[in-house]
Design an enzyme around this catalytic site. Structure first.
Site, mmCIF file in Angstrom:
data_model
loop_
_atom_site.group_PDB
_atom_site.id
_atom_site.type_symbol
_atom_site.label_atom_id
_atom_site.label_comp_id
_atom_site.label_asym_id
_atom_site.label_seq_id
_atom_site.Cartn_x
_atom_site.Cartn_y
_atom_site.Cartn_z
ATOM 1 N N SER A 17 1.534 -9.802 -0.880
ATOM 2 C CA SER A 17 1.151 -8.389 -0.781
ATOM 3 C C SER A 17 1.407 -7.772 0.585
ATOM 4 C CB SER A 17 -0.318 -8.222 -1.169
ATOM 5 O OG SER A 17 -1.142 -9.013 -0.337
ATOM 6 N N LYS A 57 0.810 -1.225 0.000
ATOM 7 C CA LYS A 57 0.000 0.000 0.000
ATOM 8 C C LYS A 57 0.843 1.274 0.000
ATOM 9 C CE LYS A 57 -4.095 -2.121 0.322
ATOM 10 N NZ LYS A 57 -5.144 -1.993 -0.708
ATOM 11 N N GLU A 86 -9.636 5.856 3.365
ATOM 12 C CA GLU A 86 -10.417 4.782 3.958
ATOM 13 C C GLU A 86 -9.467 3.624 4.187
ATOM 14 O OE1 GLU A 86 -9.895 4.976 0.828
ATOM 15 O OE2 GLU A 86 -9.464 2.891 0.320
HETATM 16 C C1 LIG Z 1 -1.770 -7.186 2.534
HETATM 17 C C2 LIG Z 1 -2.925 -6.828 1.685
HETATM 18 N N1 LIG Z 1 -3.114 -7.485 0.540
HETATM 19 C C3 LIG Z 1 -4.156 -7.209 -0.261
HETATM 20 C C4 LIG Z 1 -5.086 -6.260 0.074
HETATM 21 C C5 LIG Z 1 -6.266 -6.042 -0.840
HETATM 22 O O1 LIG Z 1 -6.207 -4.846 -1.526
HETATM 23 P P1 LIG Z 1 -5.833 -4.796 -3.045
HETATM 24 O O2 LIG Z 1 -6.679 -5.791 -3.740
HETATM 25 O O3 LIG Z 1 -6.125 -3.401 -3.436
HETATM 26 O O4 LIG Z 1 -4.389 -5.121 -3.180
HETATM 27 C C6 LIG Z 1 -4.943 -5.535 1.251
HETATM 28 C C7 LIG Z 1 -5.920 -4.502 1.627
HETATM 29 O O5 LIG Z 1 -6.023 -4.017 2.667
HETATM 30 C C8 LIG Z 1 -3.825 -5.835 2.082
HETATM 31 O O6 LIG Z 1 -3.634 -5.186 3.228
#
Ligand SMILES: Cc1ncc(COP(=O)(O)O)c(C=O)c1O
Lengths: 408, 277
Positions: free
Chosen positions: A391, A102, A124
């Site tokens: 992620s 993020k 948000e």
């Molecule tokens: C570690 C992590 N992966 C994935 C996501 C999902 O968001 P996005 O699909 O935008 O990557 C989030 C959202 O809070 C997250 O914290």
């Protein structure tokens, strides 16, 4: 000859969005008139910024020294062995400062806010990772920061609430509706309606009205670009399969976008399958939804026949959202990316497996992609390479997982 | 009823008539807003009849939506109550049909584009036309995305009321005014719906400027909560829209009859304050 080339360039899947923010039929800008001027201003500021060498080098500098980029590609040796097929690699976004992808977006947007002379930031958050990343960017640049977070998410992701406050942000719990991510976005939009002249809204995923889906995708695309570079260096070729979890879709879009024009690379997005495929028990619009409008853009969405947004469920706060970014809908309908979903319980199992096999604690969101990866790898050959977008890290989920298990 | 004898009037024509009557009587228009189905259809019908009798020029019927980002707490809660009580599009259109039979007062549906899109734009507009709506106010549909709805409304003779806000640049405001049918909705403040204690600075000048640029009546809304504020706006605008204040006055009433009466008296007071000569 040149004409043919021009056409094939136009037809590239990456050549989106158009000037109206359309990804094929998806995207657009369905917002109250009050926000139109600010979105135009943002679009212009962004167009100016990306051709300004100073902006580009400032962001690159931050990505290096502040975020810790490039993030490494880790061979998941024991997991690969256990799956007994393709070689599994993790793109380690979890090692980024603040523990998830993020931050790539919030730094970029905070710099844009300052270019526009806006000193108040709202955001948000669902899992709290975007809230933390926004609070962090604001602390770094001395910007005021207010984060809207569903009351249910405040409860289940409390470590991140503490971190945001430590960084000087104000966290406003949202009690309306389902008290999750969707309601937090509603509240942030309402704040923005009244403060739009002095405030920038740092949206946390590739969702919302144009130009947000494009801007967030571009800032996140560093993930895919680094992955390509690293694979070329390590293997002399691109990976066979790349998988990422999809909430709003920002880590997936950032990972996939640099790959979409390479048709030999299989791209797979994993949604939250929740408890079952019954309405209200999952959060998988690309798997079970229909095209509709939510939060300013046209995309796949979970809604009833009248167009009322459906209730959704996921064990993971970051995936607990009835909509998805419009570019994913475009990729889905064009057949370029496959989307499927993984249940709560499969994600929880993958969480354990990766923690114990690899010594990496994945976020619950990421665990959805990991569950699919282990399954898929077992059906692939050992020469094949499968990259998972890791992620984020799972420290934030440890307490909630213990609570869930205590109740089981 | 005039729609029964002879040629059927279009929604836009009915609005034009309503404004013409106002003008002839030396009044500015008053357009209250209420939520369809809060607390139920029967009460909504009773309230609409009462405000029609009280002299409302037209009325906006809020179509409950799960994610109304342009609305403040009062209207959000009202939408939530209506949805929880089972309000849906079918019932909303039935309310419209029932009122079309009973009153001359034109009804506009205040509906999120999310709802319109889901039904299909053509289907939604046709349903509006056949139930007797006069037009639509679509708070989350900016100019750039509105061609298809505009086209369908023109075919059906229904109004597509557009909104200008304090953040709209002058050139754009001109374009919006040009394309608005029925009337032009001048949003008084940058922000969501809800009552405010004072009119925003510069509003009167903005209205005066718009008045010169627009060929359709200008109604001012968002934040107008008292007869005094309505009177002040009525000195320069063609009318006022009062939403949250009406909805809140209904919140305080308990049964169907008191709700209808409360809305009626409040609207009567607004109508009186908009008598200009
Ligand atoms: C570690 C992590 N992966 C994935 C996501 C999902 O968001 P996005 O699909 O935008 O990557 C989030 C959202 O809070 C997250 O914290």
């Amino acid at each position: 000859m040149s004409r043919v080339q021009a056409e094939s360039v136009d037809q590239k899947l990456s050549a989106v969005p158009d000037n109206f923010g359309r990804f094929g039929r998806f995207g657009g800008r369905y917002v109250p008139e009050t926000l139109s001027a600010a979105l135009n201003q943002l679009e212009k500021a962004y167009d100016d910024a990306i051709i300004d060498p100073e902006f580009v080098s400032e962001l690159e500098g931050l990505f290096g020294a502040f975020v810790g980029r490039p993030t490494p590609l880790l061979f998941a040796e024991r997991l690969t062995e256990k799956a007994g097929g393709a070689q599994i690699y993790f793109k380690r976004e979890d090692l980024s400062h603040t523990g998830a992808h993020k931050i790539n977006n919030t730094l970029g947007q905070a710099l844009l806010a300052m270019r526009m002379g806006k000193k108040r930031i709202i955001a948000e958050t669902g899992a709290g990772q975007h809230g933390v990343a926004t609070a962090t960017a604001c602390a770094r640049f001395g910007l005021e920061c207010i984060v809207y977070m569903g009351a249910e998410d405040v409860r289940r992701q409390s470590p991140n609430v503490r971190t945001m406050k430590l960084m000087g942000a104000e966290v406003r719990p949202v009690e309306s509706g389902s008290r999750t991510l969707r309601d937090a976005i509603n509240e942030a939009m309402r704040d923005w309606m009244a403060t739009v002249e002095t405030t920038h809204y740092i949206i946390g995923s590739v969702v919302g009205p144009h130009p947000f889906p494009r801007i967030v995708r571009d800032f996140q695309s560093v993930i895919g670009r680094e992955t390509i570079e690293c694979c070329n260096k390590l293997f002399g070729r691109l990976p066979d399969t790349v998988v990422a979890c999809v909430g709003g879709g920002s880590n997936a879009a950032g990972m996939f976008y640099p790959f979409v024009d390479f048709p030999d690379v299989r791209l797979v997005g994993i949604e939250a399958g929740g408890r079952s495929s019954n309405e209200g028990e999952h959060a998988a619009p690309l798997t079970y939804g229909t095209p509709g409008i939510l939060h300013g853009s046209l995309s796949y969405v979970l809604q009833d026949l009248d167009g009322q947004t459906a209730d959704v469920h996921s064990v993971s706060a970051g995936l607990d959202y009835p909509g998805v970014g419009p570019e994913h809908s475009y990729w889905r309908d064009s057949g370029r990316v496959d989307y499927t979903s993984v249940t709560d319980s499969a994600a929880l199992d993958a969480f354990d497996m990766v923690a114990q096999q690899e010594g990496v604690l994945p976020a619950l969101e990421t665990s959805h992609a990991l569950a699919w990866a282990v399954e898929a790898a077992s059906e692939m050959s050992p020469e094949e390479i499968l990259v998972v977008c890791m992620s984020g890290r799972g420290d934030k989920d440890a307490a909630e997982i213990a609570r869930l298990r205590g109740q089981e | 009823m005039s729609h029964k004898d002879g040629k059927k009037q279009t929604g836009i024509e009915r609005l034009e008539n309503a404004f013409a009557v106002c003008k002839a009587e030396g009044r500015r228009a008053v357009s209250p807003f209420i939520t369809a189905g809060d607390p139920d259809s029967e009460t909504t019908v009773a309230i609409l009849k009462s405000i029609s009798t009280a002299g409302a020029t037209c009325c906006e019927l809020g179509v409950p939506y799960s994610d109304p980002i342009a609305d403040g707490a009062v209207i959000q809660s009202s939408y939530t109550r209506a949805l929880n009580a089972g309000m849906n599009l079918e019932k909303m259109f039935s309310i419209v049909s029932e009122i079309r039979e009973a009153c001359e007062m034109p009804l506009l549906a205040m509906a999120s584009y999310s709802l319109i899109f889901r039904s299909g734009i053509e289907a939604f507009v046709k349903r509006g036309e056949s139930s007797g709506l006069a037009g639509f106010v679509v708070p989350d549909l900016p100019l750039e995305e509105s061609d298809e709805l505009d086209e369908q409304c023109r075919r059906s003779g229904l109004a597509l009321v557009r909104l200008v806000t304090p953040t709209t640049p002058p050139e754009r405001a001109r374009e919006i005014a040009k394309r608005s049918t029925g009337f032009l909705y001048c949003v008084s403040v940058a922000g969501v719906t809800g009552e405010r204690t004072a009119l925003p600075d510069g509003l009167i000048d903005r209205i005066k400027w718009l008045r010169k640029e627009s060929n359709v009546p200008i109604l001012v809304g968002f934040g107008i909560s008292s007869a005094d504020q309505a009177r002040e706006v009525a000195t320069v605008a063609d009318g006022v829209i009062v939403g949250s204040a009406v909805v809140r006055c209904l919140e305080e009433a308990r049964d169907v009859e008191t709700m209808a009466n409360a809305a009626g008296s409040f609207v009567q007071e607004l109508v009186k304050s908009c008598q200009v000569c």
